[in-house]
Motif scaffolding. Structure first.
Motif, mmCIF file in Angstrom:
data_model
loop_
_atom_site.group_PDB
_atom_site.id
_atom_site.type_symbol
_atom_site.label_atom_id
_atom_site.label_comp_id
_atom_site.label_asym_id
_atom_site.label_seq_id
_atom_site.Cartn_x
_atom_site.Cartn_y
_atom_site.Cartn_z
ATOM 1 N N GLY A 1 0.794 -1.208 0.000
ATOM 2 C CA GLY A 1 0.000 0.000 0.000
ATOM 3 C C GLY A 1 0.832 1.266 0.000
ATOM 4 N N ALA A 2 0.136 2.380 -0.168
ATOM 5 C CA ALA A 2 0.710 3.715 -0.012
ATOM 6 C C ALA A 2 -0.228 4.465 0.921
ATOM 7 C CB ALA A 2 0.823 4.425 -1.353
ATOM 8 N N THR A 3 0.298 4.947 2.034
ATOM 9 C CA THR A 3 -0.532 5.582 3.058
ATOM 10 C C THR A 3 -0.040 6.984 3.355
ATOM 11 O OG1 THR A 3 -0.981 3.442 4.121
ATOM 12 C CG2 THR A 3 -1.397 5.414 5.434
ATOM 13 N N GLY A 4 -0.953 7.943 3.276
ATOM 14 C CA GLY A 4 -0.667 9.301 3.714
ATOM 15 C C GLY A 4 -1.078 9.455 5.169
ATOM 16 N N ILE A 5 -0.275 10.165 5.959
ATOM 17 C CA ILE A 5 -0.544 10.331 7.386
ATOM 18 C C ILE A 5 -0.362 11.794 7.775
ATOM 19 C CG2 ILE A 5 0.089 9.637 9.731
ATOM 20 C CD1 ILE A 5 1.333 7.102 8.547
ATOM 21 N N SER A 6 -1.332 12.324 8.517
ATOM 22 C CA SER A 6 -1.231 13.656 9.109
ATOM 23 C C SER A 6 -1.465 13.530 10.605
ATOM 24 C CB SER A 6 -2.269 14.600 8.501
ATOM 25 O OG SER A 6 -2.082 14.734 7.110
ATOM 26 N N VAL B 1 4.323 11.194 5.365
ATOM 27 C CA VAL B 1 3.766 12.116 6.355
ATOM 28 C C VAL B 1 3.597 13.478 5.693
ATOM 29 C CG1 VAL B 1 4.113 13.233 8.590
ATOM 30 C CG2 VAL B 1 4.839 10.862 8.246
ATOM 31 N N ILE B 2 2.389 14.013 5.737
ATOM 32 C CA ILE B 2 2.072 15.252 5.027
ATOM 33 C C ILE B 2 1.248 16.176 5.912
ATOM 34 C CG2 ILE B 2 2.092 14.162 2.737
ATOM 35 C CD1 ILE B 2 -0.985 14.042 2.934
ATOM 36 N N PRO B 3 1.253 17.490 5.629
ATOM 37 C CA PRO B 3 0.313 18.388 6.295
ATOM 38 C C PRO B 3 -1.119 17.979 5.932
ATOM 39 C CG PRO B 3 2.010 19.629 5.127
ATOM 40 C CD PRO B 3 2.129 18.206 4.683
ATOM 41 N N GLU B 4 -2.044 18.171 6.845
ATOM 42 C CA GLU B 4 -3.404 17.692 6.591
ATOM 43 C C GLU B 4 -4.034 18.332 5.361
ATOM 44 O OE1 GLU B 4 -7.511 16.631 8.994
ATOM 45 O OE2 GLU B 4 -6.228 18.248 9.760
ATOM 46 N N GLU B 5 -3.655 19.585 5.056
ATOM 47 C CA GLU B 5 -4.258 20.255 3.898
ATOM 48 C C GLU B 5 -3.868 19.591 2.574
ATOM 49 O OE1 GLU B 5 -0.801 22.951 5.360
ATOM 50 O OE2 GLU B 5 -2.417 21.740 6.242
ATOM 51 N N GLN B 6 -2.882 18.707 2.595
ATOM 52 C CA GLN B 6 -2.501 17.981 1.385
ATOM 53 C C GLN B 6 -3.159 16.606 1.282
ATOM 54 O OE1 GLN B 6 1.786 17.871 1.297
ATOM 55 N NE2 GLN B 6 1.985 20.097 1.161
ATOM 56 N N THR C 1 -5.093 11.826 -1.775
ATOM 57 C CA THR C 1 -6.194 10.922 -2.129
ATOM 58 C C THR C 1 -6.321 10.792 -3.635
ATOM 59 O OG1 THR C 1 -7.397 11.472 -0.102
ATOM 60 C CG2 THR C 1 -8.680 10.527 -1.916
ATOM 61 N N GLY C 2 -6.178 11.920 -4.339
ATOM 62 C CA GLY C 2 -6.266 11.886 -5.795
ATOM 63 C C GLY C 2 -5.150 11.107 -6.446
ATOM 64 N N VAL C 3 -3.951 11.165 -5.852
ATOM 65 C CA VAL C 3 -2.793 10.473 -6.431
ATOM 66 C C VAL C 3 -2.771 9.001 -6.043
ATOM 67 C CG1 VAL C 3 -0.265 10.335 -6.456
ATOM 68 C CG2 VAL C 3 -1.399 12.560 -6.593
ATOM 69 N N SER C 4 -2.739 8.708 -4.738
ATOM 70 C CA SER C 4 -2.535 7.320 -4.306
ATOM 71 C C SER C 4 -3.794 6.644 -3.771
ATOM 72 C CB SER C 4 -1.434 7.254 -3.245
ATOM 73 O OG SER C 4 -1.795 7.976 -2.077
ATOM 74 N N GLY C 5 -4.687 7.406 -3.144
ATOM 75 C CA GLY C 5 -5.901 6.781 -2.621
ATOM 76 C C GLY C 5 -6.763 6.208 -3.729
ATOM 77 N N SER C 6 -7.018 7.031 -4.749
ATOM 78 C CA SER C 6 -7.800 6.589 -5.909
ATOM 79 C C SER C 6 -6.916 6.026 -7.015
ATOM 80 C CB SER C 6 -8.602 7.772 -6.465
ATOM 81 O OG SER C 6 -9.476 8.306 -5.500
ATOM 82 N N GLU D 1 -10.735 17.153 -5.430
ATOM 83 C CA GLU D 1 -11.881 18.039 -5.179
ATOM 84 C C GLU D 1 -13.045 17.266 -4.586
ATOM 85 O OE1 GLU D 1 -12.731 19.664 -8.968
ATOM 86 O OE2 GLU D 1 -10.963 20.968 -9.026
ATOM 87 N N ARG D 2 -13.297 16.084 -5.154
ATOM 88 C CA ARG D 2 -14.421 15.278 -4.673
ATOM 89 C C ARG D 2 -14.175 14.790 -3.258
ATOM 90 N NH1 ARG D 2 -19.336 14.974 -3.730
ATOM 91 N NH2 ARG D 2 -20.244 12.880 -3.653
ATOM 92 N N SER D 3 -12.913 14.469 -2.949
ATOM 93 C CA SER D 3 -12.573 14.066 -1.589
ATOM 94 C C SER D 3 -12.883 15.194 -0.608
ATOM 95 C CB SER D 3 -11.087 13.693 -1.514
ATOM 96 O OG SER D 3 -10.700 13.399 -0.193
#
Length: 286
Positions: A140-145, A170-175, A180-185, A272-274
């Motif tokens: 997987g690829a996971t973003g964390i704030s 690890v990213i700022p929450e505003e990202q 989500t657009g890149v790795s979530g979807s 945007e949809r996220s």
């Protein structure tokens, strides 16, 4: 079994027991990040599902309200893995049970840190995560704030958990929306491309099995090539695109259909949809 020192003294309670929660548990056990005795899984009413998880992974489970409250109160880490529609009631009930030092890890898409804390009624330490479906096979690829209340120990614990099912960023929450657009979807975009490649192969006379196997290996090989060489995709593409060759002809067709601009637009639209969905969740719950 040797457990990860970061989580060795921790108990992890999954509040929700769906497929993503199971994927993380499987990764924790497989990578020996935690032992089965450290893990508890809860759900609202599906005893059959909990029995399966208990038998498969030897984790502790509970469905009775009194037992669930005890597990939630005593856990070091509580992983929110319920559906968004169930989050309001669940978090309102969870807030009074929390004690100082507990960490909340959210898997709930669109639910911001501020909304989680508002529903809990306290400024708890929160890690908001966005794993993708490839986590279920350990890739997987996971973003964390993290909220400001999260300590360095909390951060290390969360990284250990999600590195067990893939890579983390690890990213700022505003990202979080663009992630989500890149790795979530993102896996869906790749599958969509693979669908077309398989269909074209069949149209050209390959069997369905041949077209599938060739497509899977081609996509896998390309991803590994990029990962292992560290080269930019632009260079790797140029390396196999001879002037006036078959690959150049194919790229020309993709360019005429605005392939790259459409992919970029798709990523931004997913982001945007996220954001829209997150706002809808917030309105529904607060």
């Amino acid at each position: 079994m040797k457990t990860n020192p970061t989580l060795a003294a921790s108990t992890i309670c999954f509040y929700g027991a769906g497929s993503m929660a199971e994927a993380i548990v499987r990764g924790l056990l497989h990578k020996q990040v935690a032992s089965a005795g450290q893990i508890v899984m809860l759900n609202r009413s599906n005893r059959e599902r909990l029995d399966y998880l208990s038998q498969t992974y030897q984790v502790q489970t509970a469905i009775e309200e009194d037992a669930k409250r005890v597990y939630l109160r005593d856990a070091s880490i509580i992983v929110l893995a319920m559906k968004p529609k169930d989050a309001g009631e669940a978090l309102a009930g969870l807030g009074p049970l929390l004690r100082e030092g507990q960490l909340i890890v959210s898997l709930i898409a669109g639910l911001s840190i501020a909304t989680i804390q508002a529903l809990l009624g306290t400024k708890a330490a929160v890690a908001r995560t966005m794993p993708n479906t490839s986590s279920s096979i350990g890739h997987g690829a996971t973003g964390i704030s993290f909220s400001p209340e999260a300590t360095e120990e909390h951060r290390a614990q969360v990284l250990s958990m999600f590195e067990a099912v893939g890579m983390v960023s690890v990213i700022p929450e505003e990202q979080m929306e663009i992630l989500t657009g890149v790795s979530g979807s993102g896996p869906a975009y790749v599958y969509y491309l693979m669908e077309a490649m398989i269909e074209a192969g069949i149209e050209g006379g390959l069997t369905a099995e041949q077209a599938r196997e060739l497509t899977v290996q081609t996509v896998l090989g390309a991803a590994l090539m990029m990962a292992e060489t560290g080269e930019a995709p632009t260079k790797l593409r140029a390396d196999i695109t001879s002037p006036n060759g078959s690959t150049q002809a194919a790229i020309g067709v993709l360019e005429s259909g605005s392939f790259q601009p459409n992919v970029r637009a798709a990523v931004h639209r997913a982001a945007e949809r996220s954001k829209e969905m997150g706002e809808a969740v917030k309105r529904a719950l607060l």
